[in-house]
Design an enzyme around this catalytic site. Structure first.
Site, PDB file in Angstrom:
ATOM      1  N   GLU A 153     -11.598  23.338  56.539  1.00 48.58           N
ATOM      2  CA  GLU A 153     -12.619  24.350  56.229  1.00 48.58           C
ATOM      3  C   GLU A 153     -12.953  24.333  54.742  1.00 48.58           C
ATOM      4  O   GLU A 153     -14.088  24.579  54.349  1.00 48.58           O
ATOM      5  CB  GLU A 153     -12.144  25.737  56.698  1.00 48.58           C
ATOM      6  CG  GLU A 153     -12.244  25.846  58.214  1.00 48.58           C
ATOM      7  CD  GLU A 153     -11.224  26.765  58.855  1.00 48.58           C
ATOM      8  OE1 GLU A 153     -10.618  27.598  58.168  1.00 48.58           O
ATOM      9  OE2 GLU A 153     -11.030  26.636  60.089  1.00 48.58           O
ATOM     10  N   SER A 186      -5.672  24.336  67.564  1.00 44.69           N
ATOM     11  CA  SER A 186      -5.500  25.028  68.848  1.00 44.69           C
ATOM     12  C   SER A 186      -4.074  24.941  69.403  1.00 44.69           C
ATOM     13  O   SER A 186      -3.881  24.797  70.610  1.00 44.69           O
ATOM     14  CB  SER A 186      -6.520  24.518  69.877  1.00 44.69           C
ATOM     15  OG  SER A 186      -7.838  24.749  69.410  1.00 44.69           O
ATOM     16  N   GLY A 243      -9.794  25.671  66.104  1.00 46.34           N
ATOM     17  CA  GLY A 243     -10.510  26.861  66.521  1.00 46.34           C
ATOM     18  C   GLY A 243     -11.386  26.655  67.745  1.00 46.34           C
ATOM     19  O   GLY A 243     -12.193  27.513  68.086  1.00 46.34           O
TER      20      GLY A 243
END
Ligand code: PGA
Length: 255
Positions: free
Chosen positions: A100, A216, A176
């Protein structure tokens, strides 16, 4: 005898949890876990919560990490935070180069290398993140991308320093999204990364460096992922935000 690497289970809280919320979480998690052996439990709150969270970690099996740092110690760098400052706030680790940060905040392999260097210089342990985008995997570029990120990201480190840090393999398509990499895909990439470390820093360093999988991770897939030969823990986003799910992941990963 192969070296037993201690697992790390790190929760990356991203832009969630104030100081009081983070501190309450740590107390509840610690009570739920009891004594933890053979596993480092880490939580990475936002900067502003770091001190309170680190205080709550005292006397527990949990330690605190920063989610990022800048590489300079001080100066005219509005908005930045230096490694010694997060150490002072109580962090023992710093996540560097999360996808990110790379995607939204212009992080490059060069800045990752500088930050990882600064983190080590401040006496903290970096968790250096690498991982390919979905289109890179589909185009068969995964190994090329990992090679560039690992080689450049660790370019300012000595062999001894690399042995003591952690690398997190986080395929961007699995973060995510609920699309966890299969244990085989994750193992293959982590083994490849260990091979890269061996090529550059020697096989003894490669045997010691801890390589985490992220993307995840949940209680129901943790144990299969963590039992892979080259996976030494996890970097957990969404599922680290609730005590129950993070504790569940830790329970399923205990050696
Ligand atoms: P996720 O995030 O577990 O929510 O996929 C992982 C990460 O960003 O480190």
């Amino acid at each position: 005898m192969p070296i037993q690497r201690k697992l790390i289970m790190a929760g990356n809280w991203k832009l969630f949890k104030t100081g009081p919320e983070g501190a309450a979480f740590v107390k509840e998690l610690a009570a739920c876990l009891g004594a933890v052996e053979g596993l480092d439990v880490v939580v990475a709150p936002p900067f502003t919560s770091l001190h309170q969270v680190a205080e709550a970690c005292k006397g527990t099996a949990v330690t605190a990490a920063a989610q990022d740092v800048f590489w300079e110690e001080k100066g005219a760098f509005t908005g930045e935070v230096a490694p010694h400052m997060v150490r002072d706030a109580g962090a023992a680790w710093a996540i560097i180069g999360h996808s990110e940060r790379r995607q939204y905040f212009g992080e490059t392999d060069e800045s990752v290398a500088k930050k990882a260097r600064a983190v080590v210089d401040a006496g903290l342990a970096p968790i250096v993140c690498v991982g390919e985008l979905e289109n890179e995997r589909e185009s068969g570029l995964t190994e090329q991308v990992l090679k560039r990120q690992v080689t450049e990201g660790l370019s300012r480190m000595s062999a001894e320093e690399v042995a003591a840090l952690a690398i997190a393999y986080e395929p961007v398509w699995a973060i995510g999204t609920g699309r966890t990499a299969t244990p085989q895909v994750a193992q293959e990439a982590c083994a490849y990364i260990r091979g890269l470390v061996a090529e550059r820093f020697g096989s003894q360093v490669a045997e010691r460096v801890r390589i985490l999988y992220g993307g995840s991770v949940k209680a129901d897939n943790a144990s299969e992922l963590m039992s892979q030969a080259d996976i030494d823990g996890g970097l957990v986003g969404g599922a680290s935000l609730e005590v129950e799910s993070f504790a569940g992941i830790i329970e399923h990963s205990r050696p």
